[in-house]
Design an enzyme around this catalytic site. Structure first.
Site, PDB file in Angstrom:
ATOM      1  N   THR A 117       0.817  -1.210   0.000  1.00 59.26           N
ATOM      2  CA  THR A 117       0.000   0.000   0.000  1.00 59.26           C
ATOM      3  C   THR A 117       0.850   1.258   0.000  1.00 59.26           C
ATOM      4  O   THR A 117       1.950   1.279   0.564  1.00 59.26           O
ATOM      5  CB  THR A 117      -0.907   0.022   1.250  1.00 59.26           C
ATOM      6  OG1 THR A 117      -1.560   1.296   1.347  1.00 59.26           O
ATOM      7  CG2 THR A 117      -0.111  -0.194   2.531  1.00 59.26           C
ATOM      8  N   TYR A 141      -1.930   0.029   9.999  1.00 57.70           N
ATOM      9  CA  TYR A 141      -2.144  -0.613   8.704  1.00 57.70           C
ATOM     10  C   TYR A 141      -0.907  -0.462   7.824  1.00 57.70           C
ATOM     11  O   TYR A 141      -0.362  -1.440   7.306  1.00 57.70           O
ATOM     12  CB  TYR A 141      -3.363  -0.023   8.013  1.00 57.70           C
ATOM     13  CG  TYR A 141      -3.470  -0.369   6.543  1.00 57.70           C
ATOM     14  CD1 TYR A 141      -3.592  -1.694   6.134  1.00 57.70           C
ATOM     15  CD2 TYR A 141      -3.450   0.628   5.571  1.00 57.70           C
ATOM     16  CE1 TYR A 141      -3.669  -2.012   4.781  1.00 57.70           C
ATOM     17  CE2 TYR A 141      -3.544   0.315   4.227  1.00 57.70           C
ATOM     18  CZ  TYR A 141      -3.649  -1.004   3.843  1.00 57.70           C
ATOM     19  OH  TYR A 141      -3.732  -1.320   2.505  1.00 57.70           O
TER      20      TYR A 141
END
Length: 337
Positions: A117, A141
């Protein structure tokens, strides 16, 4: 040769499985179905329902199906949730990836593609952001994904594995043929929330932060159509099979749209207005994130086909209308543009 897709019944994973099957690949899927749906997989693709952290399960699948490459999607992806429950993210994203990699190494799998990501960058100093930029994630995350990237960099030389890390920017849209899309209830993706509002399933959409130093005060994102993203994975697989060495690549289009511009695109696609409520900034949100795509375009044989926000919005809307028909047996109020 067979490809193992972890999380293959999820949003991006199911698109990946369809693309691989269309390309004539042999595919197997491991998914615990916590956010995935077996009904959106192509007919005949073996699905093993279980946890990717279960090394016995993974080793059994690899050995039984002659796996030569793994594409790893399984994991948790909600930034605010990771702020509330970071240990869950270090378990689901980091510890699970470690177990999967251990099974892959023991079984001699030499090619690995990892779903990472742009959140690993945090707030970049320069945009568009290149792969060499400092990694300073603002959320568990992002940190949990970065830890897996670090593991891959250590594993590759030690065990003779080659990998491609694909750092996603903002994935959106749905399969143009309507076979699969984002079906998770309570999803937090901006386009998903917007099309739910446009189809009357939400009474409003919240915009978090309107005081950023951007042209309209809202955050800016580089949206990539999910179908283009999975074609980047196919190109990465071909790259590794042709002898390519380990690399990390941004997956985006290299252009940004603000949150408010994105909402307007959905309004145009649906032909409907819907309420927008402005709220304070959220912890962990990144102001501007646009990809430098020069490396992926130079490295992979990949040409995007859906580089257009209006197209992404239309495909997301069409999928949402189909979901409503399937789940509720009703036609929603949106009309296609």
């Amino acid at each position: 040769m067979t490809v193992l897709v972890t999380g293959g019944a999820g949003y991006i994973g199911s698109h990946m499985v369809h693309a691989l099957v269309e390309a004539g690949e042999s595919v197997v899927v491991i998914d615990n179905l916590s956010t995935g749906f077996s009904t959106y997989l192509p007919e005949g693709v073996p699905l093993f329902i279980g946890d990717v952290a279960d090394e016995n399960l993974v080793e059994g699948v690899i050995n039984a199906h002659g796996i030569d490459a793994i594409i790893h999607f399984a994991g948790s992806v909600v930034v605010p949730e990771s702020m509330r429950d970071p240990l869950a993210y270090y378990r689901n994203n980091t510890a699970t990836s470690r177990n999967l990699l251990n099974a892959a190494v023991k079984c001699g799998v030499k090619r690995f593609i990892f779903s990472s990501t742009a959140a690993v960058y945090g707030n970049p100093d320069i945009t568009p952001v290149a792969e060499e930029a400092p990694t300073r994630p603002l959320s568990p995350y992002g940190s949990s994904k970065l830890m897996t990237e670090i593991m891959l960099h250590d594993i590759a030389p030690a065990y003779g594995m080659e990998f491609v890390v694909l750092r996603y920017f903002n994935v959106a849209g749905a399969d143009p043929q309507g076979r699969t899309g984002l079906a998770t209830m309570g999803a937090t993706h901006l386009l998903k929330i917007a099309v739910e509002a446009a189809t009357g399933q939400r009474n409003k959409i919240d915009v978090y932060g309107t005081d950023y130093p951007t042209p309209d005060g809202s955050c800016i994102r580089d949206f990539i159509h999910v179908s283009d993203l999975v074609q980047a994975h196919r190109a990465a697989l071909a790259y590794l099979r042709e002898g390519g060495t380990s690399t990390t690549l941004n997956c985006g289009y290299g252009r940004g749209y603000s949150v408010l511009e994105t909402i307007e695109a959905v309004r145009r696609a649906s032909g409907r207005n819907f309420a927008v409520q402005y709220a304070p900034r959220r912890d962990g949100d990144i102001m501007t994130m646009i990809a430098d795509t020069s490396r992926i375009r130079a490295t992979l044989n990949w040409t995007p086909q859906y580089d257009d926000l209006e197209t992404i919005a239309r495909h997301a809307l069409a999928w949402e209308e189909k979901l409503a028909r399937e789940r509720f047996g009703v036609e929603l109020m949106a009309k296609s543009a």
